[in-house]
Design a protein around this motif. Sequence first.
Motif, short mmCIF file in Angstrom:
data_model
loop_
_atom_site.label_atom_id
_atom_site.label_comp_id
_atom_site.label_asym_id
_atom_site.label_seq_id
_atom_site.Cartn_x
_atom_site.Cartn_y
_atom_site.Cartn_z
N SER A 511 -68.28 -24.42 -4.18
CA SER A 511 -68.31 -23.82 -5.53
C SER A 511 -66.91 -23.82 -6.13
CB SER A 511 -68.85 -22.39 -5.45
OG SER A 511 -67.99 -21.59 -4.65
N VAL A 512 -66.87 -23.79 -7.45
CA VAL A 512 -65.59 -23.77 -8.15
C VAL A 512 -65.41 -22.41 -8.81
CG1 VAL A 512 -64.18 -24.82 -9.96
CG2 VAL A 512 -65.72 -26.25 -8.59
N THR A 521 -53.61 -22.85 -13.33
CA THR A 521 -53.13 -23.58 -14.51
C THR A 521 -52.03 -22.80 -15.23
OG1 THR A 521 -55.36 -24.50 -14.79
CG2 THR A 521 -53.85 -24.70 -16.67
N ALA A 522 -52.14 -21.50 -15.24
CA ALA A 522 -51.20 -20.66 -15.99
C ALA A 522 -49.84 -20.51 -15.31
CB ALA A 522 -51.82 -19.29 -16.22
N ALA A 534 -56.49 -28.08 -7.08
CA ALA A 534 -57.30 -27.38 -8.10
C ALA A 534 -57.93 -28.39 -9.05
CB ALA A 534 -56.43 -26.40 -8.88
N PHE A 535 -57.18 -29.43 -9.43
CA PHE A 535 -57.73 -30.47 -10.31
C PHE A 535 -58.84 -31.25 -9.60
CE2 PHE A 535 -57.60 -35.00 -11.54
CZ PHE A 535 -58.14 -34.87 -12.83
N ASP A 540 -60.19 -30.38 -14.26
CA ASP A 540 -59.72 -29.69 -15.46
C ASP A 540 -58.66 -30.54 -16.18
OD1 ASP A 540 -59.52 -26.86 -16.87
OD2 ASP A 540 -57.47 -27.60 -16.57
N LYS A 541 -58.87 -30.78 -17.45
CA LYS A 541 -57.98 -31.66 -18.21
C LYS A 541 -56.56 -31.09 -18.30
CE LYS A 541 -57.61 -34.19 -22.55
NZ LYS A 541 -58.25 -34.47 -23.88
N ALA A 542 -56.44 -29.76 -18.46
CA ALA A 542 -55.12 -29.14 -18.58
C ALA A 542 -54.32 -29.35 -17.29
CB ALA A 542 -55.27 -27.66 -18.89
N LEU A 543 -55.00 -29.26 -16.16
CA LEU A 543 -54.31 -29.48 -14.88
C LEU A 543 -53.87 -30.93 -14.73
CD1 LEU A 543 -56.41 -27.37 -12.34
CD2 LEU A 543 -53.96 -27.13 -12.82
#
Length: 573
Positions: A511-512, A521-522, A534-535, A540-543
């Motif tokens: 699960s994510v 990300t922050a 994490a990516f 996740d595009k931001a990552l």
Amino acid sequence: MTSQQAVIDQLPAHLQPFVAVQDYANYTPRDHAIWRFLLHQLRFSLRHSAHPTYFEGLTKTGIGTEAIPRIEEINSCLTKLGWQAVAVDGFLPPAVFMEFQARKILAIALNIRSFEHMLYTPAPDIIHESAGHAPFLVDIDYAEFLQRFGELGMQAIANQHDMNIYEAVRQLSIVKEDGSSAAQDIDAAQSAVEALQDMHVAPSEANLLARLHWWTVEYGLVGSINNYTIYGAGLLSSLSESQSCMDDRKVTKLPLTLNALKTAYDITAPQPQLFVTESCRHLSQVLEEYGRHMCCQRGGASALEEALEAATVTTSELNSGLQIAGKISRVVTDPVGNAVYLNTQGPTQLAYQHTELPGHGIEYHELGFGSPIGRLRAMERCLSNYTVDELKRHHIEIDTDVTLNFLSGICVSGRLVAILRRNQRNLLFTFEQCTVSDIDGEVLFDPEWGVYDMAVGDAVISVAGGSADQSAYPMYDAPSTQVSAASRVDGQTQAQFTWYSKLRKCRESGSVDSTLIQEITAQESLDWLIKFEAFELSNDKALRNQLEEISTHAGDDVAVLINGGLKRLSEPS
């Protein structure tokens, strides 16, 4: 599953100090992430360039991708192949490493490369030793080649220069892997290695064999000059060099012959040329061709003189079976080049079949040993082959005055007080009030020097590196407690391990956790590897944007790792 301690207990005493016990709890969450990233990346980057046996071998030897393997699990798998595995701490003395190999034991470094040196490390690590060396043991021909290499390697004669280089390279790997090392310490260690490498010292047997090991077992290619795959463990465990070596414009490819012995190597730098073998049989042929010329198989005066030049402890074996282990200090030859007398200087051991003879260890022969070699006048066979009754017929018996006249002109005269025999052979005559002199009248042993032990044998059939019985005459001190990858982590780094653990739990549960992804990300200060994991979970595009940004500002190594990882994730599996 055989325990680590059970394997250790089976080893001879002189090897046991070099074996470590894997404490699996010592590996950090980041260590497991490093293993996982590199193993996935290696599988991806080697999918077209590694020999197919490599991928079969990874599965059959217990080398998974998700976490650092347990040595006991590897050992369990290797046992089915007739091999075993032990954990060791980094660099081993070359002869020790070779003896493990000769005993069909794969020595696996405990430590894993640091986060700062993920792309390449000069220090042995568990990635190189397990994922590099273990897989090809599933190939019987290759496994037999590797064992035979060990047998010859443990007998090769090394010189002091070899040991100096070993210690310098080990120290360099320590300071490079230790995150707290100052730049000047690394520079000093690098300079020490380079200074030794720049010295014009004729390569020893051990050095030449190490070159052959490097260009085959570590950095070998198999196939033809124009169509080859990788089988060398050094290449298989290096993300960078396993790719760059395939470019024929950058790395020259040469057919494997004994010419490889002429080519030195630098353990700290990419190799400018590589050698291609046709097959495992070809490997064995090249190895045996060199082995035929080694002192352990050649014997004779030339082998003794090579040991004399090396100035290290070697074992000279006579055709009687007597083994003389010590530093050769003098070799006397006759006009046609036969060795007729030898001397050792300093602690010397007498042995038979690699077992020290009672009362003839380095304490008793602490100052050295000397003896004639050759046949006696009026005796048709080697003196070692005569029975006690036959010796009596030649007036050679205990508690009598005996004179032995050698064909070389050397004369041994004194009271014979003991004959040491093994397996119906005479090995050693012990005299009191003994005089030994050569054909010119030079006194080689004086009665005032004490008891004279004369080796029995008319030829030196082998000269090998090291002592005959290492349990009684050890060659190496116990390993340093300073390990090869003793990287220290500060509190800030320690705090990041929590993130690796959280990501692993997500991956294992399937699960994510979107909140966890947002938190990662922050935070800009987290390891790039945390963001990559994490990516990988979230896409996740931001990552991804953060990773691409990091790769443009980080050093070349980090850029290669990040860009390679992103490429792997973007291509279909």
